[in-house]
Enzyme design. Structure first.
Site, mmCIF file in Angstrom:
data_model
loop_
_atom_site.group_PDB
_atom_site.id
_atom_site.type_symbol
_atom_site.label_atom_id
_atom_site.label_comp_id
_atom_site.label_asym_id
_atom_site.label_seq_id
_atom_site.Cartn_x
_atom_site.Cartn_y
_atom_site.Cartn_z
ATOM 1 N N GLU A 46 37.669 16.318 -8.544
ATOM 2 C CA GLU A 46 37.443 14.886 -8.280
ATOM 3 C C GLU A 46 37.546 14.059 -9.548
ATOM 4 O O GLU A 46 37.011 14.438 -10.596
ATOM 5 C CB GLU A 46 36.044 14.731 -7.667
ATOM 6 C CG GLU A 46 35.953 13.632 -6.646
ATOM 7 C CD GLU A 46 36.780 13.921 -5.402
ATOM 8 O OE1 GLU A 46 37.930 13.441 -5.346
ATOM 9 O OE2 GLU A 46 36.277 14.604 -4.492
ATOM 10 N N ASP A 49 42.748 13.426 -10.928
ATOM 11 C CA ASP A 49 44.196 13.253 -10.691
ATOM 12 C C ASP A 49 44.796 12.327 -11.743
ATOM 13 O O ASP A 49 45.908 12.525 -12.198
ATOM 14 C CB ASP A 49 44.514 12.802 -9.253
ATOM 15 C CG ASP A 49 43.843 11.525 -8.791
ATOM 16 O OD1 ASP A 49 42.945 10.999 -9.490
ATOM 17 O OD2 ASP A 49 44.219 11.026 -7.706
ATOM 18 N N SER A 138 35.409 5.311 5.529
ATOM 19 C CA SER A 138 34.715 6.571 5.292
ATOM 20 C C SER A 138 35.142 7.236 3.995
ATOM 21 O O SER A 138 34.627 8.287 3.638
ATOM 22 C CB SER A 138 35.001 7.515 6.447
ATOM 23 O OG SER A 138 36.402 7.664 6.570
ATOM 24 N N GLY A 139 36.110 6.678 3.292
ATOM 25 C CA GLY A 139 36.585 7.321 2.068
ATOM 26 C C GLY A 139 37.443 8.538 2.363
ATOM 27 O O GLY A 139 37.589 9.415 1.520
ATOM 28 N N GLU A 176 50.048 0.885 -3.768
ATOM 29 C CA GLU A 176 48.598 0.708 -3.959
ATOM 30 C C GLU A 176 48.298 0.156 -5.363
ATOM 31 O O GLU A 176 47.488 -0.757 -5.529
ATOM 32 C CB GLU A 176 47.914 2.064 -3.764
ATOM 33 C CG GLU A 176 46.423 2.034 -3.838
ATOM 34 C CD GLU A 176 45.739 1.864 -2.498
ATOM 35 O OE1 GLU A 176 46.268 2.358 -1.479
ATOM 36 O OE2 GLU A 176 44.668 1.237 -2.464
ATOM 37 N N ASP A 188 45.605 11.087 -2.947
ATOM 38 C CA ASP A 188 45.457 10.758 -1.526
ATOM 39 C C ASP A 188 46.808 10.691 -0.818
ATOM 40 O O ASP A 188 46.994 11.271 0.258
ATOM 41 C CB ASP A 188 44.717 9.422 -1.359
ATOM 42 C CG ASP A 188 43.376 9.411 -2.070
ATOM 43 O OD1 ASP A 188 42.908 10.493 -2.474
ATOM 44 O OD2 ASP A 188 42.802 8.321 -2.229
ATOM 45 N N TYR A 238 35.819 1.981 -10.231
ATOM 46 C CA TYR A 238 36.881 2.998 -10.313
ATOM 47 C C TYR A 238 37.742 2.740 -11.548
ATOM 48 O O TYR A 238 37.974 3.623 -12.369
ATOM 49 C CB TYR A 238 37.732 2.960 -9.042
ATOM 50 C CG TYR A 238 38.784 4.037 -8.966
ATOM 51 C CD1 TYR A 238 38.514 5.263 -8.365
ATOM 52 C CD2 TYR A 238 40.057 3.850 -9.510
ATOM 53 C CE1 TYR A 238 39.478 6.264 -8.307
ATOM 54 C CE2 TYR A 238 41.019 4.832 -9.466
ATOM 55 C CZ TYR A 238 40.728 6.031 -8.850
ATOM 56 O OH TYR A 238 41.683 7.021 -8.795
HETATM 57 C C1 GLA Z 1 40.240 7.923 -4.840
HETATM 58 C C2 GLA Z 1 41.615 7.742 -5.469
HETATM 59 C C3 GLA Z 1 42.232 9.101 -5.858
HETATM 60 C C4 GLA Z 1 41.250 9.924 -6.693
HETATM 61 C C5 GLA Z 1 39.862 9.947 -6.038
HETATM 62 C C6 GLA Z 1 38.831 10.609 -6.896
HETATM 63 O O1 GLA Z 1 40.340 8.591 -3.623
HETATM 64 O O2 GLA Z 1 42.497 7.098 -4.570
HETATM 65 O O3 GLA Z 1 43.444 8.905 -6.544
HETATM 66 O O4 GLA Z 1 41.177 9.451 -8.010
HETATM 67 O O5 GLA Z 1 39.398 8.646 -5.715
HETATM 68 O O6 GLA Z 1 39.126 11.957 -7.065
#
Ligand code: GLA
Length: 403
Positions: A46, A49, A138-139, A176, A188, A238
């Protein structure tokens, strides 16, 4: 409602039929085809990336359906069954860049824009109907699945040379980053585009090399728990984490000028250099990234050799690091993960995705699932004051045409 019928459809073909009926009713014409792009859950790896690390997500069977029809002019018409109240949103290829980016079509227009930026200009207009089945906010990457869904529909309609599902993921990420304005990594969109049923994807985000690893849980189940926390856009936090990681990298380059990403360092190398990072916060962020990379590689290897217990321990350690060092967890996620850890039959539990809300991912022995849901659900309600939602899921295929 059609949206519910699609969400509850017995299979994809039944959902596709509903999409076709809705398309005819809304646009007055037959759809040319229907595609599907999934959401994702990340098992481990996590916030690395964008630090050149490995991630280990799998695609879900929840996601976004898209029905489309090519037009002869350059008009684009969009309708979402999830935002039916917005009606049909009309745009055009040559004007979309100047239009306000307030509603959901910023994602789909962003993809059309990004196709052009990448040298694959979209040849004509089209009508596009979509319906997402991912629980709201919901992520679990509903926006990435919408982007990849739009991209897959464009691939079907225009068949541009050189666009495969890896390129489609990069296009979604570009949309994005530059059209929507969130500086996300590639995980993602990549998982949505390239997932495989019953497999997780071990993706090297520095090279985009990837490998599908069988998700053999020896009878245990993958359970996602949604905090249902009103998930405010956490873009600023973020982007702040990204900036802190970049700062750490810059400082470490004083000793290792050739470094191009934090995850190139082993934990031992990092320990020997961390004195270069005098600011605690910056040091902690970097420490998380370097150690999470090691956990992800070791975790994927443990899963490959069938050592589920070791994999679960890496998951738990990942949560602790995200909570204490990277500071992207929150009380709701901590209550879910920490309650899971002391519930019988739980192999591993951690927050998944960007954090600050959203979901946890849990591996739970099959005969313990019922008791797990009951116990964690009760504790969450008592502590937080509203209910969490539980989903027992399986890994699904990446984006594809349905009919
Ligand atoms: C979000 C971002 C991803 C990644 C995650 C954390 O989902 O879109 O690119 O950085 O957070 O792992």
């Amino acid at each position: 409602m059609t949206e519910d019928r699609i969400r509850n459809a017995a299979d994809e073909r039944e959902a596709a039929l509903e999409m076709r009926l809705a398309f005819r009713e809304i646009f007055g014409e037959e759809a040319d085809g229907v595609v599907f792009a999934p959401g994702r859950v990340n098992l481990i790896g996590e916030h690395i990336d964008y630090n050149g690390g490995h991630v280990f997500p799998c695609a879900l069977t929840l996601g976004t359906f898209g029905a489309y029809r090519r037009r002869d002019d350059c008009v684009m018409r969009f309708h979402s069954l999830n935002f039916a109240g917005d009606g049909i949103i009309v745009s055009a290829i040559d004007t979309m860049e100047e239009e306000p980016r307030e509603d959901w079509t910023k994602y789909t227009k962003g993809v059309v824009w990004a196709f052009g930026q990448k040298g694959h200009p979209v040849g004509s207009g089209f009508d596009f109907l979509c319906c997402g089945t991912i629980p709201n906010k919901s992520g679990l990457s509903s926006s990435a699945s919408l982007e990849v869904c739009m991209g897959t529909a464009l691939m079907e309609m225009f068949g541009p040379d050189g666009v495969d599902q890896v390129e489609n993921a990069l296009i979604g990420q570009l949309a994005e980053n530059r059209f929507v304005g969130l500086n996300c990594g590639i995980m993602d969109q990549f998982a949505s585009a390239n997932g495989k049923k019953d497999h997780a994807i071990l993706l090297d985000c520095a090279t985009l090399d990837y490998r599908h690893v069988p998700l053999d849980l020896s009878g245990a189940k993958l359970v996602i728990i949604n905090t249902n926390k009103p998930h405010e856009l956490v873009d600023s936090a973020y982007n702040e984490r990204r900036a802190e990681c970049e700062k750490a990298l810059e400082l470490l380059r004083a000793e290792r000028p050739e470094l191009s990403a934090l995850c190139e360092l082993t934990p031992e190398e990092f320990d020997a250099m961390e004195g270069l990072l005098s600011e605690t916060k910056v040091r902690d962020r970097a420490r998380h990234a370097v150690y999470e990379e090691a956990r992800t590689r070791r975790g994927a290897e443990a899963l490959r050799r069938g050592d589920l217990t070791a994999f679960g321990q890496y998951m738990n350690a990942s949560h602790v690091s995200l909570r204490d060092l990277f500071e992207v967890s929150c009380r709701e996620l901590d209550v879910l993960a920490e309650t899971a850890w002391d519930t019988p039959g739980v192999i591993g539990a951690r927050m998944t995705g960007g954090g600050f809300g959203g979901c946890t991912v849990n591996i739970v022995e099959e005969d313990a699932v019922e008791g797990f849901i009951e116990r964690v659900g009760r504790k969450y309600l008592e502590t937080i004051g509203y209910e969490a939602s539980f989903y027992v899921v399986t890994a699904g295929d990446g984006a594809h045409r349905v009919d």
